[in-house]
Motif scaffolding. Sequence first.
Motif, PDB file in Angstrom:
ATOM      1  N   LEU A 159       2.372   0.154  -0.262  1.00  0.00           N
ATOM      2  CA  LEU A 159       0.993   0.142  -0.743  1.00  0.00           C
ATOM      3  C   LEU A 159       0.660  -1.240  -1.306  1.00  0.00           C
ATOM      4  O   LEU A 159       1.359  -1.747  -2.181  1.00  0.00           O
ATOM      5  CB  LEU A 159       0.801   1.205  -1.822  1.00  0.00           C
ATOM      6  CG  LEU A 159       0.993   2.660  -1.358  1.00  0.00           C
ATOM      7  CD1 LEU A 159       1.002   3.600  -2.563  1.00  0.00           C
ATOM      8  CD2 LEU A 159      -0.096   3.060  -0.381  1.00  0.00           C
ATOM      9  N   LYS A 160      -0.430  -1.812  -0.795  1.00  0.00           N
ATOM     10  CA  LYS A 160      -0.913  -3.070  -1.338  1.00  0.00           C
ATOM     11  C   LYS A 160      -1.541  -2.819  -2.698  1.00  0.00           C
ATOM     12  O   LYS A 160      -1.830  -1.677  -3.072  1.00  0.00           O
ATOM     13  CB  LYS A 160      -1.910  -3.696  -0.371  1.00  0.00           C
ATOM     14  CG  LYS A 160      -1.345  -3.970   1.019  1.00  0.00           C
ATOM     15  CD  LYS A 160      -2.405  -4.565   1.926  1.00  0.00           C
ATOM     16  CE  LYS A 160      -1.879  -4.842   3.329  1.00  0.00           C
ATOM     17  NZ  LYS A 160      -1.739  -3.606   4.129  1.00  0.00           N
ATOM     18  N   ALA A 161      -1.803  -3.884  -3.447  1.00  0.00           N
ATOM     19  CA  ALA A 161      -2.142  -3.774  -4.870  1.00  0.00           C
ATOM     20  C   ALA A 161      -3.242  -2.755  -5.156  1.00  0.00           C
ATOM     21  O   ALA A 161      -3.078  -1.858  -5.998  1.00  0.00           O
ATOM     22  CB  ALA A 161      -2.533  -5.148  -5.411  1.00  0.00           C
ATOM     23  N   VAL A 162      -4.394  -2.873  -4.484  1.00  0.00           N
ATOM     24  CA  VAL A 162      -5.496  -1.947  -4.757  1.00  0.00           C
ATOM     25  C   VAL A 162      -5.096  -0.530  -4.400  1.00  0.00           C
ATOM     26  O   VAL A 162      -5.337   0.423  -5.152  1.00  0.00           O
ATOM     27  CB  VAL A 162      -6.765  -2.386  -4.005  1.00  0.00           C
ATOM     28  CG1 VAL A 162      -7.842  -1.301  -4.082  1.00  0.00           C
ATOM     29  CG2 VAL A 162      -7.300  -3.698  -4.586  1.00  0.00           C
ATOM     30  N   GLU A 163      -4.427  -0.354  -3.248  1.00  0.00           N
ATOM     31  CA  GLU A 163      -3.959   0.962  -2.842  1.00  0.00           C
ATOM     32  C   GLU A 163      -2.953   1.510  -3.843  1.00  0.00           C
ATOM     33  O   GLU A 163      -2.928   2.720  -4.125  1.00  0.00           O
ATOM     34  CB  GLU A 163      -3.296   0.879  -1.474  1.00  0.00           C
ATOM     35  CG  GLU A 163      -4.192   0.405  -0.346  1.00  0.00           C
ATOM     36  CD  GLU A 163      -3.402   0.083   0.908  1.00  0.00           C
ATOM     37  OE1 GLU A 163      -3.992   0.229   2.001  1.00  0.00           O
ATOM     38  OE2 GLU A 163      -2.225  -0.319   0.815  1.00  0.00           O
ATOM     39  N   MET A 164      -2.113   0.636  -4.381  1.00  0.00           N
ATOM     40  CA  MET A 164      -1.077   1.065  -5.307  1.00  0.00           C
ATOM     41  C   MET A 164      -1.678   1.717  -6.550  1.00  0.00           C
ATOM     42  O   MET A 164      -1.231   2.794  -6.984  1.00  0.00           O
ATOM     43  CB  MET A 164      -0.201  -0.131  -5.703  1.00  0.00           C
ATOM     44  CG  MET A 164       0.946   0.205  -6.632  1.00  0.00           C
ATOM     45  SD  MET A 164       1.922  -1.259  -7.078  1.00  0.00           S
ATOM     46  CE  MET A 164       2.747  -1.590  -5.510  1.00  0.00           C
ATOM     47  N   PHE A 165      -2.692   1.090  -7.107  1.00  0.00           N
ATOM     48  CA  PHE A 165      -3.273   1.661  -8.318  1.00  0.00           C
ATOM     49  C   PHE A 165      -4.139   2.879  -8.007  1.00  0.00           C
ATOM     50  O   PHE A 165      -4.300   3.758  -8.859  1.00  0.00           O
ATOM     51  CB  PHE A 165      -4.035   0.582  -9.088  1.00  0.00           C
ATOM     52  CG  PHE A 165      -3.109  -0.377  -9.772  1.00  0.00           C
ATOM     53  CD1 PHE A 165      -2.499  -0.041 -10.973  1.00  0.00           C
ATOM     54  CD2 PHE A 165      -2.784  -1.596  -9.196  1.00  0.00           C
ATOM     55  CE1 PHE A 165      -1.609  -0.901 -11.599  1.00  0.00           C
ATOM     56  CE2 PHE A 165      -1.904  -2.471  -9.806  1.00  0.00           C
ATOM     57  CZ  PHE A 165      -1.305  -2.120 -11.013  1.00  0.00           C
ATOM     58  N   GLN A 166      -4.666   2.966  -6.800  1.00  0.00           N
ATOM     59  CA  GLN A 166      -5.347   4.190  -6.394  1.00  0.00           C
ATOM     60  C   GLN A 166      -4.343   5.326  -6.251  1.00  0.00           C
ATOM     61  O   GLN A 166      -4.631   6.477  -6.621  1.00  0.00           O
ATOM     62  CB  GLN A 166      -6.110   3.948  -5.087  1.00  0.00           C
ATOM     63  CG  GLN A 166      -7.318   3.032  -5.264  1.00  0.00           C
ATOM     64  CD  GLN A 166      -7.944   2.611  -3.952  1.00  0.00           C
ATOM     65  OE1 GLN A 166      -7.315   2.656  -2.891  1.00  0.00           O
ATOM     66  NE2 GLN A 166      -9.208   2.169  -4.006  1.00  0.00           N
TER      67      GLN A 166
END
Length: 897
Positions: free
Chosen positions: A378-385
């Motif tokens: 998961l890339k950064a934005v996806e990770m926090f989502q």
Amino acid sequence: MEIDAAREVRTTCPYCGVGCGVLAKVAADGQVSVRGDPDHPANFGRLCSKGSALAETIDLDGRLLHPEISGRRAGWNEALDLVASTFSQTIAEHGPDSVAFYVSGQLLTEDYYVANKLMKGFIGSANIDTNSRLCMASSVAGHRRAFGSDTVPGTYEDFELADLIVLVGSNLAWCHPVLYQRIAAAREKRPGMKIVLIDPRRTMTADIADLHLAIAPDGDVALFTGLLAYLGQHNALDCGYISAHTAGFGQALFAASKLDLAGVAAATGLSEDELTRFYSLFAATAKTVTVYSQGVNQSSQGTDKVNAIINCHLATGRIGKPGAGPFSVTGQPNAMGGREVGGMANMLAAHMEIENPEHRDRVQRFWNAPAVAQKPGLKAVEMFQALADGRIKALWIMATNPVDSMPDADAVEAAIKACPFVVVSDVLTNTDTVRHAHVRLPAAAWGEKDGTVTNSERRISRQRAFLNLPGDARPDWWIVAEVGKRMGFGEAFSYSSLAEIFAEHAELSGFENDGARDFDIGAYAGIDAAGYRELAPFQWPAPSRQESDTLAGCNPSSIRFFADGNFYTPDRKARFIAIRPTVETRTSPDYPLILNTGRVRDHWHTMTRTGKSPRLSQHIAEPFVEIHPADAGHHGISDADIVRISSPRGDVLVRALVTARQRQGSLFAPMHWTDQFAARGRLDVLTAPLTDTISGQPALKHVAARIEKFSAKAFGFAVMQQLPVAIAASYWAVAKCRSGWRVELAFADDDIDWAAFAGSLFGTPPGADILAYHDRDAGQHRIAAFDADRLSGALFVAPGPVAVSRGWAAEQLEENHHGQRERFRIVAGRAGAERPDAGAIVCTCYGIGANQIATAAAAGCTTIDAIGGALKAGTNCGSCRAEIRAIIQVNRVQAAE
């Protein structure tokens, strides 16, 4: 490790990707001073204002010095056991993709390598991503699409050899000042050099530009696609290079030709004359370097922007040659090192590809790992989502502050707060992210830790320790390795030294390489502790065999890539990318303006380091927004008003700066301020989690917003010895000064007991001598408190922005005030005639203000060098030279009138 007291150590600056060498000197009494390393090939002794002030940021004030669990002090064994057991249990119950690491370009390469190895090779997930995703992921994606590898072709020397430099989305004067000064110095020697600046704002970098193109937000794809069409129409192509070394040119040119000059003008907001001037200059200049940064990368079209630029360089054969090539400058000191070790969710170590089964097998065999991650994480934005929706149940954050720096920052904070288990490794006790950690791990800071970093020109340099580790602080690599051991992977993480990690990293880069991959530092695979200790800066590639046939795309004598082709695609040919520009409209009647976010000259990221330096807050001490005079007039906003900027996700309060440098219809605001430094200054609460579909990089430069004047009934300014615990004001922004703190204030209500407010602000001691002036009808209040002969604090209140000399008021905290005359001057808010107001600080290095520069200019100092000779302003880092020039020009106009 004990550090000898009196010596000078060669190390590297921990700020931007320029990678400047620093000489840190520790005196016998422990005092530290820094200067630029004259022998380092990145900076040759130059330092910017931030680098020059590094010695002011290494104190232990606010440091996290011991492990903490749920707010209580703990020992390392207890904390590490808890982290390891919780991650192991979470993986056992929910699988390896239920955990994640969010790391940072502030890590050293060795830290990065160990963290990536643990997550991808032994946990078996690729859920490790980095805040570098926010600054240069689109460059990585563009390089890989075009070159088959994440390769920066050129070197800094090309900036000095070029006849044309095109700066795209890069305020080099403020964000990479040493590179800016190298270009400025080269231009003085060769006045025929041309510089084009492409930026919606007329930034300080425009000071050396021959042409400034105030492009519409996200107009870059159309601009460079139009340039490709122009090159084709005007026979400005290198047909031999295209034929021998590239593929896909016909499709790319056909797509570009769909947009005529009028269409490009409409998409970019530029006139056809401006476009023709730029296009003809580019076409006619063989030695052209295109330098790009966050204005290109931080976009939902970032990867296409990068490839549109690269297309133009491939079409003209201007790549890998002295003074020619596309050049991505990175934002962080070790963004490149992170790329080398595979620190991003969609990469493997040593520039190998996670999607490639041969590469996965190679890395697994080298590491002797149980299982290498099989797919991108998961890339950064996806990770926090994923954190928000519960897919990720344990998160380890290292050396970064995502509650402030991630887009949709309030949602990120809520996700972190809701996560069952959060670990944060950091150097400070209080940041907006650390406050939500279940486990806090004290990491070593710059000056205390060893390792390597890689700068934007692929140059690897050493950071070296010159301070002892304070308290229980430990290097990040050690912390991660200890967790790896406790998770059952002891043999793979039993490192005894940094040299051992670096040697393993170097060995992997050359493992089964033979010129197949660009990143190869196999020459250092056998490095020992002594060799590592003395390691001099070097550029990669540096393979174990130096014969040129081992370097597919690089001439080892020049350390440039691709002049003779040999890209890292299957057929060794570069790929043109066919791009069809699209225009995105994000504004609406409710949010009619476009917000562009960025950085200022003297602060760094979320100010955890630069906020400690008094002089770095002299230039700009509070959050602000630039707004064009026409937009300010339309919204009833005057210079220095407090304004509210809103987006569909939140709002902030900042100071208005009305300036024609800003493009009409757009706003600019910096992202540095946090809850530690301002009441409501966390700018990324406004930005959307909108990303480039290829790179995953957030679009932080193009945000729909609105602005309105905040109806302040009273304004204030104060100085005080101690930082207040709380400030009861609608708007406040604090900044360090030499002997205390300064604070800007605004209030929605003026029915306030100002004496009581001042007491709470100053922490007035019992028996303090209070001197006050009140004019309630005029809304003017001045209160000063003295503890014996020292000023505890002074508060100035007015119905509009307070007209007080900030620098002079802050200086009063350092002086003894024996007589009433001196004390009354404080209440009056101004020095006597014998001490004229220096004005707003322009030169941070020497503390020289705008009034001093204007006075010198009026006295006959009509050049920057003359000002430097009289005041020293502009003679150190040079970052202020553009502002000095502007003051001189204003003085000339006034004299002519």
